[in-house]
Design an enzyme around this catalytic site. Structure first.
Site: not given
Ligand code: NAD
Length: 234
Positions: A94-95, A112, A120, A181-182, A207
């Site tokens: 998702q990153n 994502h 464009c 991922t949350s 968590e």
């Molecule tokens: P989220 O922010 O909703 O959840 C992050 C999760 O990561 C939490 O459950 C947290 O407990 C966990 N976490 C925190 N530190 C950690 C570690 N050291 N090791 C493992 N887990 C850890 O993220 P999501 O579920 O990916 O959804 C959020 C949306 O935001 C996604 O769609 C994503 O595209 C986007 N996003 C992407 C980035 C990126 O590209 N790096 C950064 C922020 C948000």
């Protein structure tokens, strides 16, 4: 420690948590990356139509943060897993950063989108590599067709990329591993329920996620510390 057989098909879903130890703040954490922005004002089609310069200011800031980041042991462990399992591993992230690729992963599906690509908003020209910063007072860049160049990101309210390929891999998988991922953002949050009952399902993060009850095992801790050990038999 996980063990794999030659008949296993492994699906790995990663979220913002896998990049947290690389210095890219998560979405829901207290890190601060998103703190100065209301998400609906910078990451939705509505936001783009209302204030594209603010959207580019936000994604330029994210490009700057991501440019400075380096992969951590969790990214490297997954790249090593790909080398060993070859075509039997499917990595879906998702990153929007490119840390999996920087660690050596070659086949990563970015559901994502990708921070270092643009496209464009009007014509069907394919997305292209773009690491530029478009910050005010600069104008929003334009395509040859006159349309505006936007980040190649799936915003809230848009359909994620590569869903056919993703569900095909989910249908085949025997081991599902979600990392950092949350369990809140759909459709990724429901992938585990899609495979539950016929695949072993493993979560790694500090968590329990919101969908913890769908996993057969949760390993609590930082991805960079837990994942290399969990895959350590390799
Ligand atoms: P989220 O922010 O909703 O959840 C992050 C999760 O990561 C939490 O459950 C947290 O407990 C966990 N976490 C925190 N530190 C950690 C570690 N050291 N090791 C493992 N887990 C850890 O993220 P999501 O579920 O990916 O959804 C959020 C949306 O935001 C996604 O769609 C994503 O595209 C986007 N996003 C992407 C980035 C990126 O590209 N790096 C950064 C922020 C948000």
């Amino acid at each position: 420690m996980l063990t794999f057989s030659s008949s296993d098909r492994v699906f790995v879903l990663t979220g913002a948590g896998v990049s947290a130890e690389s210095g890219i703040p998560t979405f829901r954490g207290v890190g601060g990356l998103w703190r100065n922005y209301r998400i609906e004002e910078v990451a939705s089609p509505h936001a783009w139509h209302r204030d594209p310069r603010l959207v580019w200011e936000f994604y330029s800031m994210r490009r700057r943060v991501a440019s400075a980041a380096k992969p951590n042991p969790a990214h490297f462990a997954l790249a090593k897993l790909e080398n060993i399992l070859q075509g039997h591993l499917f990595v879906c992230t998702q990153n929007v950063d490119n840390l999996h690729e920087q660690a050596g992963s070659r086949n990563v599906v970015h559901m994502h989108g990708q921070l270092f690509k643009s496209r464009c908003d009007t014509c069907s020209h394919p997305p292209f590599d773009d690491a530029n910063l478009y910050e005010p007072p600069a104008e929003v860049p334009r395509c040859e067709c006159g349309g505006r160049i936007r980040p190649h990101i799936c915003w809230f309210g848009e359909v994620p990329f590569e869903l056919d390929q993703i569900y095909h891999a989910l249908d085949q998988c025997t081991l599902f591993i979600a990392v950092g991922t949350s369990g809140v953002v759909e459709p990724a949050a429901s992938f585990v329920a899609h495979v539950a009952g016929r695949a072993r399902t493993v979560y790694v993060g500090p968590e329990n996620p919101a969908n913890a009850s769908s996993f057969t095992e949760c390993y609590l801790g930082k991805a960079g510390e837990v994942l290399p050990d969990l895959l350590g038999a390799l």
